[in-house]
Write an enzyme that holds these catalytic residues in place. Structure first.
Site, PDB file in Angstrom:
ATOM      1  N   PRO A  17      20.499  38.862 -43.849  1.00 13.47           N
ATOM      2  CA  PRO A  17      20.781  38.260 -42.544  1.00 13.47           C
ATOM      3  C   PRO A  17      21.145  36.789 -42.652  1.00 13.47           C
ATOM      4  CG  PRO A  17      18.712  39.470 -42.502  1.00 13.47           C
ATOM      5  CD  PRO A  17      19.150  39.430 -43.927  1.00 13.47           C
ATOM      6  N   THR A  18      22.080  36.382 -41.833  1.00  8.13           N
ATOM      7  CA  THR A  18      22.459  34.984 -41.744  1.00  8.13           C
ATOM      8  C   THR A  18      21.265  34.197 -41.236  1.00  8.13           C
ATOM      9  OG1 THR A  18      24.707  35.601 -41.240  1.00  8.13           O
ATOM     10  CG2 THR A  18      24.061  33.373 -40.648  1.00  8.13           C
ATOM     11  N   GLY A  19      20.908  33.157 -41.976  1.00  8.06           N
ATOM     12  CA  GLY A  19      19.783  32.348 -41.527  1.00  8.06           C
ATOM     13  C   GLY A  19      18.524  32.606 -42.331  1.00  8.06           C
ATOM     14  N   CYS A  20      18.561  33.601 -43.228  1.00  4.13           N
ATOM     15  CA  CYS A  20      17.428  33.832 -44.123  1.00  4.13           C
ATOM     16  C   CYS A  20      17.701  33.148 -45.450  1.00  4.13           C
ATOM     17  CB  CYS A  20      17.228  35.321 -44.385  1.00  4.13           C
ATOM     18  SG  CYS A  20      16.477  36.168 -43.008  1.00  4.13           S
ATOM     19  N   VAL A  21      16.706  32.426 -45.942  1.00  4.11           N
ATOM     20  CA  VAL A  21      16.935  31.718 -47.201  1.00  4.11           C
ATOM     21  C   VAL A  21      16.395  32.555 -48.356  1.00  4.11           C
ATOM     22  CG1 VAL A  21      16.602  29.551 -48.425  1.00  4.11           C
ATOM     23  CG2 VAL A  21      16.710  29.587 -45.934  1.00  4.11           C
TER      24      VAL A  21
END
Lengths: 102, 136, 112
Positions: free
Chosen positions: C108-112
């Site tokens: 997911p976009t926004g998971c590091v």
């Protein structure tokens, strides 16, 4: 022999189209690709310039790039033809050389 | 999470697909949304082309990210602005642009379309009122 | 080259974090194999979330961040499921990260 000019930059951001149309010989072919396709649309601030150039040069637009950006052929300035990738190849083959305006 | 809420303005001035700016900007907006700041997104100059309806990238082998703009509401972005003069110079109207819905899941308040076309004076005010401007 | 997982005898490529290299390679067997590796027995409740994620991706072309997933699940399936406690009980490694992996989506976009 004639030249195929390609323009891949938006006319609202760069001077690629201006210079291309200024220096292209009468009878040359100009193919608008990538962000260059925006120049082919009606109602823009570049429309008069493009219409004027159509009196001297043939102008084409690459269909897949137009479609990607959400525009149908009905939005094109009269006199501009749509080509696909095979048409791009044909244009390159018909002309003595290809000059890219980046 | 920070207690201090700042006003973030994302300024989008590039057409999609020709360069990577538009996609990168969208990713940053989505990631930044996790920080609970007050976010505005402004489309100016060729950036307005990012929101055109009916994009179909199947012929150019690139990801079509125009549907992703419709999730901005889910990411609690409630302010999406488009510069009126930029649209006019490109022969476009709001009808050419996608709609972005917004809904508050708790209060069930709904806005059908948060995309707002604004004139120069509003753009200026928006820039003045922002604490941070991210430019793409 | 990238790693692969064996799904019913088929070798399917995954990236260094275990996400599918090609989204189109997904089939239910992918989720079965990945969940087994994570020691999870997939139930109908797991499949509901996996299916939801695939539909979300189909429509919006991104894998939602966990906050967004929680809200969206709550809206579609009710508040008793739209909370992180419920989602973490199904996917202990993180509902967005782990469930997205099972669903064949990118991280997911926004998971590091």
């Amino acid at each position: 022999m004639s030249i195929l000019h390609t323009v891949n930059k938006s006319p609202f951001e760069r001077t690629s189209l201006d210079s291309c149309l200024k220096f292209a010989q009468p009878g040359a072919a100009v193919l608008l690709i990538e962000d260059g396709v925006y120049a082919a649309l009606t109602g823009t601030s570049a429309e008069d310039q493009v219409k004027d150039a159509l009196n001297r040069v043939k102008i084409y637009v690459l269909g897949p790039d137009l479609k990607a950006r959400g525009f149908a052929e009905g939005r094109l300035i009269n006199g501009i033809s749509v080509v696909d990738y095979a048409g791009f190849v044909d244009l390159a083959a018909e002309n003595a050389k290809v000059q890219a305006w980046l | 999470m920070s207690e201090i809420v700042k006003k973030f303005l994302y300024l989008n001035r590039k057409a999609p697909y020709g360069t990577i700016y538009a996609w990168e900007a969208l990713e940053v907006i989505l990631i930044g949304a996790a920080f609970d700041q007050e976010v505005s997104v402004l489309f100016l100059d060729d950036g307005v082309y990012q929101l055109t309806k009916g994009q179909d990238t199947s012929g150019i082998g690139m990801k079509n990210f125009s549907p992703t703009f419709r999730t901005l509401g889910d990411y609690e972005v409630k302010n999406v602005y488009v510069d009126r003069d930029s649209l006019a110079a490109r022969g476009l109207t709001q009808d050419d642009l996608v709609q972005i819905a917004w809904e508050d899941f708790d209060t069930e308040e709904e806005v059908e379309n948060i995309v707002e076309v604004i004139d120069t004076a509003r753009v200026r005010e928006l820039m003045d009122a922002s604490d941070v401007v991210f430019s793409f | 080259m990238a790693d692969t997982i064996d799904v019913n005898g088929k070798q399917i490529a995954v990236d260094e974090e275990g996400y599918l290299a090609n989204l189109n390679d997904w089939e239910p067997g992918v989720a079965e194999v990945m969940s087994k590796q994570d020691n999870i027995d997939l139930t109908d409740e797991h499949w509901d979330i996996i299916k939801f994620l695939r539909e979300y991706y189909e429509e919006y072309q991104i894998a939602p961040a966990v906050r967004v997933l929680t809200k969206a699940v709550g809206k579609k399936m009710g508040k008793d499921k739209g909370n992180s406690k419920y989602l973490y009980s199904l996917f202990p490694y993180g509902p967005a990260k782990q469930a997205c992996r099972f669903a064949g989506l990118p991280k997911p976009t926004g998971c590091v």
